[in-house]
Motif scaffolding. Sequence first.
Motif, PDB file in Angstrom:
ATOM      1  N   HIS A   3       0.841  -1.199   0.000  1.00 39.53           N
ATOM      2  CA  HIS A   3       0.000   0.000   0.000  1.00 39.53           C
ATOM      3  C   HIS A   3       0.880   1.254   0.000  1.00 39.53           C
ATOM      4  O   HIS A   3       2.009   1.236   0.475  1.00 39.53           O
ATOM      5  N   ILE A   4       0.302   2.324  -0.515  1.00 40.76           N
ATOM      6  CA  ILE A   4       0.962   3.623  -0.376  1.00 40.76           C
ATOM      7  C   ILE A   4       0.021   4.547   0.380  1.00 40.76           C
ATOM      8  O   ILE A   4      -1.191   4.286   0.453  1.00 40.76           O
ATOM      9  N   GLU A  39      -0.863   0.057  -4.029  1.00 43.17           N
ATOM     10  CA  GLU A  39       0.004   0.838  -4.913  1.00 43.17           C
ATOM     11  C   GLU A  39      -0.596   0.943  -6.307  1.00 43.17           C
ATOM     12  O   GLU A  39      -1.197  -0.006  -6.804  1.00 43.17           O
ATOM     13  N   PHE A  40      -0.429   2.120  -6.934  1.00 39.17           N
ATOM     14  CA  PHE A  40      -0.985   2.331  -8.275  1.00 39.17           C
ATOM     15  C   PHE A  40      -0.356   1.349  -9.256  1.00 39.17           C
ATOM     16  O   PHE A  40       0.827   1.036  -9.178  1.00 39.17           O
TER      17      PHE A  40
END
Lengths: 559, 283
Positions: free
Chosen positions: A188-189, A366-367
């Motif tokens: 994750h961001i 995350e993208f």
Amino acid sequence: MNLISLKIAAPAGFGVMSMGPMFAKVLKRSGFYVMGYPEYPSLIRGGYNSYQLLISDEPVYNPYIKTDILLTFTKLSFEKEKIEENVTVIADFEKLKVDKEKINAKIIDIPLSKILKENNLKDIVKNTLALGYVAKLLKIDYKIFEDVIKETMPEKHHEINLSALKIGYDICKNTFNFNFEKKDYQNHIIVTGNESTALSAIASGVNFYSTYPMTPASTVLHFLAKYAKDYGIIVKHTEDEIAGVTMAIGAAYAGARAMTGTSGGGFSLMVEGLGLAAITETPILFFISQRPGPATGMPTWQEQADLKFVLNASQDEFVRAVFTPGDITELFYAVNEALNIAEKYQIPTFVLSDKYLSESLFMDTEFNLNALKIDRGYVFEGDKDKPLEFFPRYKEVKDGIPQRAFPGTIGGIHKTPSNEHDEYGFVSDDAKVRKLMQDRRFKKLNSLANDMPQPKLYGDQTAETTFVCWGSTKTVLLEAMKYNKDFNFIHFPAIYPINWDETKALLQSANKLVLIENNFLGQLGQVIAENTGIIIEDKFLKYDGRPFFTEEILEYLGE
Amino acid sequence: MKAHELNTGKTPVWCPGCGNYAIWNALKGAIADLNLNPWEVVTVSGIGCSGKMVNHIRCYGFHSLHGRVLPVATGVKLANHKLTVIANGGDGDGYGMGMGHFVHAMRRNIDLTYIVHDNRTYGLTTGQASPTAKRGTVTKSTPEGVFEEPVNPIAFALSAGATFIARGYSGESEHLKELIKKAINHKGFALIDVLQPCVSFARDYSYDYYDSRIYFLDENYNSNNKESAFKLAFEKDKYALGIIYEDKSKPTYEEQHGVLKEKTLCEQGVKLKDISPLLKLYK
Ligand SMILES: Cc1ncc(C[n+]2csc(CCOP(=O)(O)OP(=O)(O)O)c2C)c(N)n1
Ligand code: SF4
């Protein structure tokens, strides 16, 4: 579901706005899901800044009214915050000159200033000391916090901050009573909306960004300026917004991938340039982060009231595309799509954000960079045999779309006027030419509407109430849905042009529609009425400069 | 390439006798003399009689908005600094509406040639007072005469830091052509304020008026001296023609830009960029 609302409050200039994101990262790495919501007045020193961190063991999307732990460095908190029995207040009571006997809450009194003095540490690390205390209270591993400090702070500040952090940990003898399931969020961001926008702009190949600073859009300018050299971008802070937009248009005309960004007041000035982009069919992306009020309004607060302005800005009629993403991930992909659509259709496009989405901190996976594309549309490569012949720049190639020729291209010579013009760009006010051009440009609408993201239903199909929303209100409703399953909602990630027949059917399939918007008039409701004939009578509108808090939705639903 | 080959086949609609014809001829002549490839030349204009220039030169042309010629031209130049970018505008366009942009373009020293068709009136909108009209000028929008001081473009440009400042005159087309050539060759922002008679509206500033007041700067004039340049700028009832000020030592905006050191922005192309190192900062 478990949730802790931790609020850090202090006068502006104290560092709350950087402590919030830093501590959010510490929490994320410790296995919590986090969301951060800052509030601050337009002041550099003094006033009241707060950063709310929502900490949970499942996704958390939206701020709450409630506070569980209040870490404060200012007396003002005792006026501004709802402090009740079940709230834990952490403060240096002696220093703040607040009588703790009079506070009806759980009190943790830490003589921060005294401790610092005893340890020969400067007062500026008071916040780190206190956060060290809170971290221990939340059973956070010291090493994680230490790493984050080392990564985020300049090296010369490491020593003093780490000393303060250590003391904070050491003096904390108790722990907060909670039992969360911690997870691994490495994939994750955690970013703000504006970081998401700027990241997408860079990834999507934007190489020209020119504008004038205006909150809450300025941090996109700062971000791009910071990485401009690394990524080959020209970022220009111009003399005003008029120059910002027209410079970007000049650059796009000459072959750059151009974008500008501002808030409503700046966009007011840019409207002239919007029309120029439209008639010259120069692709350009406008990123607009909304805030309340006409003129200067409330610079650091929340509202979603520029929708109709953006849909209608400029004289005459022309094709534009308006994206209204609901969260950081939608925002990230919307910027990429809006850039591609701008170039593919040779039109101005918009991505609308607002202070809440732009400046709050959200966590997500995350993208996916592989999902990004670059589509530059029809670009003429040149013809060496016809160096001086005029090129039919405004002649339809397909579906109303003509072919671009960048200056420097042999055989591409044409004119690009702000006046109505013929195929070659020569100014013309011939009745036939005008109609031909207008018909051609509007032909783009048909396929464009299908290229746009369409409204989507979230939640149980058969729910009693269906909220209708656009933009960042999505995250508000996602949060409320965790507690109440009697509602669902339809979110508009784009508003124009979309497929209104399908949208009408979607709206008609609902039991009871309720409009929910951060504005006075219910602007999406008006757009829906105009395009479908459906009038949504029930409205839940908020326009006090704050986003919807989760409790407000639940209260509205009668909990 | 001959100057006449730069015609577009469109007949200009300027009034017979208008000073714009001479500027047109001088500009075509300069491009031809310098042997520039027409597809590598971009004329950008504002709006006004002056702005119609783009329609009449066979090269790329952007006919922008009233007062906005300089930011558009700057954008073009920054995207592809190998192009020759020539901006044209009126005195209303550039010294009124576009004054803010004018100052900042000069501060920037972006490599543009800016030709101002200074006819001291608003030609296209039928003769209202422009910022360079002298005090007392009676027009439809100033029936009691202009109350304000006129803008002094040369003095203004000197104080804003322009690195090439020249004055030309429509009555001296050959001289103007040479000035334009020098302006194009100058590395940095080049202003040519052209005394342009508007035969329909600015009757106070006729060819006769200028013919008796102009004179040419000679070789002895040192154009790299701000003090003497300021003196010329404030001369009363006399108009020095030629390069009033030139500073070749200042770097242009593009030269200083880290991103443009090796290639133009356009040559670098538009491509997907790997932001994974940046994403790591948010983990
Ligand atoms: C925003 C805007 N305001 C007003 C106008 C109307 N307008 C067109 S040209 C012009 C003045 C032109 O004067 P100048 O720049 O001196 O050029 P000239 O026609 O004398 O060459 C004006 C006011 C416009 N086109 N756009
Ligand atoms: S109005 Fe004046 S400036 Fe315009 S074309 Fe006629 S003479 Fe020239």
